[in-house]
Design a protein around this motif. Structure first.
Motif, PDB file in Angstrom:
ATOM      1  N   GLU A 257      29.979 -55.169 -65.423  1.00  0.00           N
ATOM      2  CA  GLU A 257      30.036 -56.451 -64.359  1.00  0.00           C
ATOM      3  C   GLU A 257      30.520 -57.607 -65.267  1.00  0.00           C
ATOM      4  O   GLU A 257      30.288 -58.264 -65.915  1.00  0.00           O
ATOM      5  CB  GLU A 257      28.455 -57.018 -64.064  1.00  0.00           C
ATOM      6  CG  GLU A 257      27.689 -55.636 -63.534  1.00  0.00           C
ATOM      7  CD  GLU A 257      28.089 -55.203 -61.942  1.00  0.00           C
ATOM      8  OE1 GLU A 257      28.596 -56.150 -61.221  1.00  0.00           O
ATOM      9  OE2 GLU A 257      27.807 -54.013 -61.705  1.00  0.00           O
TER      10      GLU A 257
ATOM     11  N   ASP B  17      33.126 -59.877 -68.507  1.00  0.00           N
ATOM     12  CA  ASP B  17      32.120 -58.997 -68.917  1.00  0.00           C
ATOM     13  C   ASP B  17      31.775 -59.154 -70.424  1.00  0.00           C
ATOM     14  O   ASP B  17      32.120 -58.177 -71.101  1.00  0.00           O
ATOM     15  CB  ASP B  17      32.475 -57.505 -68.474  1.00  0.00           C
ATOM     16  CG  ASP B  17      31.322 -56.509 -68.774  1.00  0.00           C
ATOM     17  OD1 ASP B  17      30.299 -56.911 -68.927  1.00  0.00           O
ATOM     18  OD2 ASP B  17      31.700 -55.385 -68.953  1.00  0.00           O
TER      19      ASP B  17
ATOM     20  N   ASP C 133      30.492 -60.819 -64.511  1.00  0.00           N
ATOM     21  CA  ASP C 133      29.786 -61.830 -63.975  1.00  0.00           C
ATOM     22  C   ASP C 133      28.918 -62.829 -64.821  1.00  0.00           C
ATOM     23  O   ASP C 133      28.260 -63.695 -64.865  1.00  0.00           O
ATOM     24  CB  ASP C 133      28.522 -61.231 -63.129  1.00  0.00           C
ATOM     25  CG  ASP C 133      27.524 -60.262 -64.206  1.00  0.00           C
ATOM     26  OD1 ASP C 133      27.845 -60.231 -65.097  1.00  0.00           O
ATOM     27  OD2 ASP C 133      26.431 -60.062 -63.651  1.00  0.00           O
TER      28      ASP C 133
END
Length: 156
Positions: free
Chosen positions: A141, A135, A143
């Motif tokens: 998130e 993150d 991702d």
């Protein structure tokens, strides 16, 4: 007689060619400078917008990231301004590192938060290539994908 000479040369070459390669852990104990960085953040600020940061550090940058990994599992990372005559470390962070197979795990405090991130590491001619999913944009998130190339350096 010629056969003996050929066998000695052949086995001597084989013996010299079997030099033991450093383990990844031994390889990491060194000083490094980031020579390429790319971060892709697909949900920056919780939106569906993709943000990409990329730097090749080839246009006389104002800041370079450097780090040193010690044998005892500690490391430090800092920035330098290569344009300064007396280069000083700036924003130094200290932390811990460990390896498990081809994964580098690092823990440090930076930017007001504890960072614990894992990188897939592979050796390169100049240094190592690290890839992580984390993150990086602080949107909650995990991702974001970071790709980092480094090169070995000599530090004081």
């Amino acid at each position: 007689m010629k056969l003996k000479v050929i066998l000695v040369v052949l086995f001597g070459t084989l013996f010299v060619g079997c030099k033991k390669e450093k383990t990844l852990s031994e390889y990491m104990v060194n000083s490094w400078e980031t020579s390429y960085l790319k971060i892709e953040m697909p949900t920056v600020n919780k939106t569906d917008s993709l943000s990409v940061f990329e730097d090749k550090f080839d246009n006389n940058p104002e800041r370079l990231a450097q780090s040193k990994y010690n044998k005892d599992g500690t490391f430090s990372a800092w920035f330098i301004n290569p344009k300064e005559k007396n280069i000083q470390k700036q924003g130094e962070s200290k932390g811990k590192w460990s390896l498990e197979k081809d994964s580098l795990f690092i823990e440090y405090f930076y930017g007001g938060r504890d960072v614990k991130v894992a990188y897939h590491i592979s050796k390169t001619e100049e240094g190592f290539l690290g890839k992580s999913k984390y993150d990086w944009d602080n949107d909650g998130e995990f991702d974001d994908v970071l790709i980092m190339k480094t090169k070995k350096i000599t530090t004081k």
